[in-house]
Design a protein around this motif. Structure first.
Motif, short mmCIF file in Angstrom:
data_model
loop_
_atom_site.label_atom_id
_atom_site.label_comp_id
_atom_site.label_asym_id
_atom_site.label_seq_id
_atom_site.Cartn_x
_atom_site.Cartn_y
_atom_site.Cartn_z
N VAL A 141 0.77 -1.18 -0.03
CA VAL A 141 0.02 -0.19 -0.01
C VAL A 141 0.73 1.40 -0.10
N VAL A 142 0.55 2.25 -0.84
CA VAL A 142 1.29 3.36 -0.73
C VAL A 142 1.43 3.78 0.51
N PRO A 143 2.35 4.67 0.83
CA PRO A 143 2.64 5.32 2.24
C PRO A 143 1.24 6.22 2.61
N GLU A 144 0.85 6.86 1.64
CA GLU A 144 -0.04 8.00 2.19
C GLU A 144 -1.42 7.44 2.27
N SER A 145 -1.52 5.84 1.90
CA SER A 145 -2.94 5.21 2.09
C SER A 145 -2.72 4.22 3.32
N ARG A 146 -1.85 4.41 3.86
CA ARG A 146 -1.70 3.33 5.10
C ARG A 146 -2.33 3.69 6.17
N GLU A 147 -2.81 2.82 7.03
CA GLU A 147 -3.45 3.29 8.25
C GLU A 147 -5.04 3.79 7.83
N LYS A 148 -5.50 3.61 6.34
CA LYS A 148 -6.70 3.95 6.21
C LYS A 148 -7.54 2.81 5.78
#
Length: 149
Positions: A86-93
């Protein structure tokens, strides 16, 4: 909103970028040409299943790749969940969770008895996700590797 769908050859350019991000996470040297060739081969040979996460505006934010296999002992199909990124900006989502759940559902639809995966010992973030989804750490078998090249 996250949509999970099967990757197609039309996703090749963006999927190549995602694969490069995945490989760099594992400290591999960048090689977009080789990554692209690898993915083209997967599509051509149809020897893996690739699911992608897509935002409402059509941006791909992650992928999961599964390789079909069989178990002689179990006399059934087993798939290896080989890659999750998962691309870093979409992690924890919820993107990784959605990809993992979609992979499980795809396996279920194909009558697969078991999914297996391996992750680095240090990748505690991924381990937490897997365990929260009911995956169990294998304590019955040791994993071995043999580099041929």
């Amino acid at each position: 909103m996250i949509t999970i769908r099967a990757a197609t050859i039309n996703d090749l350019d963006t999927l190549t970028e995602l694969l490069e991000g995945y490989r760099q996470f594992y400290q591999q040297p960048s090689d977009s040409g080789a990554a692209r060739d690898f993915l083209q081969q997967r599509f051509r040979q149809a020897d893996s299943r690739i699911l992608v996460s897509e935002t409402s505006d059509g941006a791909l934010t992650g992928f999961v790749q599964l390789y079909p296999g069989v178990s002689t002992v179990g006399l059934n199909a087993r798939w290896t969940l080989n890659d999750l990124f998962v691309v870093p900006e979409s992690r924890e989502k919820g993107t990784g969770r959605a990809l993992m759940e979609a992979a499980t559902q795809l396996a279920r639809e194909h009558g697969v008895a078991r999914l297996i995966l391996m992750t680095q010992v240090e990748n505690e973030r991924a381990q937490q996700l897997y365990e929260s989804l009911g995956w169990q750490r294998n304590t019955a078998f040791y994993g071995y590797l043999l580099d041929i090249n």
